[in-house]
Write a protein that holds these residues in place. Structure first.
Motif, PDB file in Angstrom:
ATOM      1  N   ARG A 119       0.876  -1.135   0.163  1.00  0.00           N
ATOM      2  CA  ARG A 119      -0.248  -0.028  -0.132  1.00  0.00           C
ATOM      3  C   ARG A 119       0.752   1.262   0.057  1.00  0.00           C
ATOM      4  N   ALA A 120       2.146   1.274   0.664  1.00  0.00           N
ATOM      5  CA  ALA A 120       3.052   2.483   0.698  1.00  0.00           C
ATOM      6  C   ALA A 120       3.281   2.707  -0.496  1.00  0.00           C
ATOM      7  N   THR A 121       3.701   1.610  -1.148  1.00  0.00           N
ATOM      8  CA  THR A 121       4.470   1.434  -2.693  1.00  0.00           C
ATOM      9  C   THR A 121       3.483   2.157  -3.507  1.00  0.00           C
ATOM     10  N   GLU A 122       2.067   1.533  -3.554  1.00  0.00           N
ATOM     11  CA  GLU A 122       1.100   2.287  -4.364  1.00  0.00           C
ATOM     12  C   GLU A 122       0.855   3.851  -4.155  1.00  0.00           C
ATOM     13  N   LEU A 123       0.732   4.195  -2.859  1.00  0.00           N
ATOM     14  CA  LEU A 123       0.625   5.505  -2.563  1.00  0.00           C
ATOM     15  C   LEU A 123       1.605   6.404  -3.278  1.00  0.00           C
ATOM     16  N   ALA A 124       2.891   5.992  -2.960  1.00  0.00           N
ATOM     17  CA  ALA A 124       4.107   6.788  -3.463  1.00  0.00           C
ATOM     18  C   ALA A 124       4.321   6.774  -4.442  1.00  0.00           C
ATOM     19  N   ARG A 125       4.178   5.737  -5.369  1.00  0.00           N
ATOM     20  CA  ARG A 125       4.057   5.790  -6.981  1.00  0.00           C
ATOM     21  C   ARG A 125       3.030   6.691  -7.458  1.00  0.00           C
ATOM     22  N   GLU A 126       1.751   6.705  -6.860  1.00  0.00           N
ATOM     23  CA  GLU A 126       0.905   7.411  -7.496  1.00  0.00           C
ATOM     24  C   GLU A 126       1.255   9.055  -7.057  1.00  0.00           C
TER      25      GLU A 126
END
Length: 281
Positions: A119-126
């Motif tokens: 989830r952190a990856t999803e948000l940071a990439r977004e």
């Protein structure tokens, strides 16, 4: 600056605080130094300049001096372009990513495959989709690199992009306030928030004489007192610089919105604290 912008700027600073260690670990862990040495690049600062400038390609030292800003020119020239006599930017980038992978697996073994990491990856990439390359040369070079796999390396890469984007904005603020790279380092050390003065001089490549001369210039501008501490004007300058840096870094968090930005902060906080504790104690 509106209240809404101010809140976003505060969130931008908080996000930076907890994303920063997830990128900068590559400058301190042994995994990366070992891989650079295997390529023939020995010496911590030579590895640092090679790995951080590699996205720019084999550019002259002047380009690295300009984009890194607060390092002594001689310190840069000790590494660039000589590191490219023994290796290539592509090989260094591969080594950097491999080192980041190994270090993250060692430092965060229980988090690598977690839902929180994904989830952190999803948000940071977004968040990175809200970034613009214009006027951001070091960020632009990193943004041209392909996204790695798996999730923990994507989070590392996103943290890298967000850091370099913010750094380019910070340099613009320093230029506008008329601080040289050395003067920026001196005033930052004087805040008591940065690295110790002796470490700053050693890693940035400045002699005692150069440091003292910069302090004298800053005293002449009324920014330092006779003890090398910030005056009221000096504190106002640093606060203005940080506010300008935050304002220039809000785009990715405006894109996420306050709720998702806070979620990203909450997810990265324990990861960053764990990494920092293991590296710095």
């Amino acid at each position: 600056m509106t209240t809404e912008t101010l809140d976003t700027a505060q969130l931008a600073r908080a996000a930076h605080r907890y994303l920063e260690p997830l990128h900068t670990l590559v400058y301190f862990v042994p995994e990366n130094g070992e891989r650079y040495a295997a390529l023939g690049i020995k010496g911590g600062m030579r590895g640092y300049f090679a790995s951080r400038s590699a996205p720019l390609g084999q550019v002259p030292a002047e380009v690295v001096i300009a984009t890194f800003y607060n390092f002594a020119a001689a310190q840069v020239r000790n590494a660039i372009p000589s590191v490219w006599e023994v290796s290539t930017p592509t090989a260094v980038l591969d080594a950097r990513l491999d080192g980041a992978d190994a270090a993250l697996r060692r430092l965060l073994p229980d988090d690598i495959d977690s839902d929180e990491m994904r989830r952190a990856t999803e948000l940071a990439r977004e968040a990175t989709t809200g970034l613009d390359i214009v006027g951001r040369p070091l960020y632009a070079a990193h943004a041209a690199l392909p996204w790695p796999e798996p999730a923990h390396l994507q989070l590392w890469h996103a943290a890298t992009l967000l850091r370099e984007h913010r750094g380019d904005g910070h340099i613009a603020a320093l230029v506008l306030d008329g601080l040289t790279g050395l003067e920026a380092a001196v005033t930052y050390c004087a805040t008591g928030k940065g690295m110790p003065e002796e470490m700053a001089k050693a890693t940035r490549g400045y002699s005692d004489e150069e440091w003292l001369a910069a302090q004298d210039r800053l005293r002449g501008r009324g920014l330092l007192d006779e003890h090398g501490q910030l005056t009221e004007a000096g504190r106002e300058l640093r606060e203005r610089l940080e506010a300008a840096t935050d304002a220039a870094a809000v785009a990715p968090y405006e894109h996420l919105g306050p709720e998702r930005t806070q979620e990203l902060i909450d997810l990265c906080r324990p990861l960053a604290r764990s990494v920092s504790k293991q590296i710095f104690g």
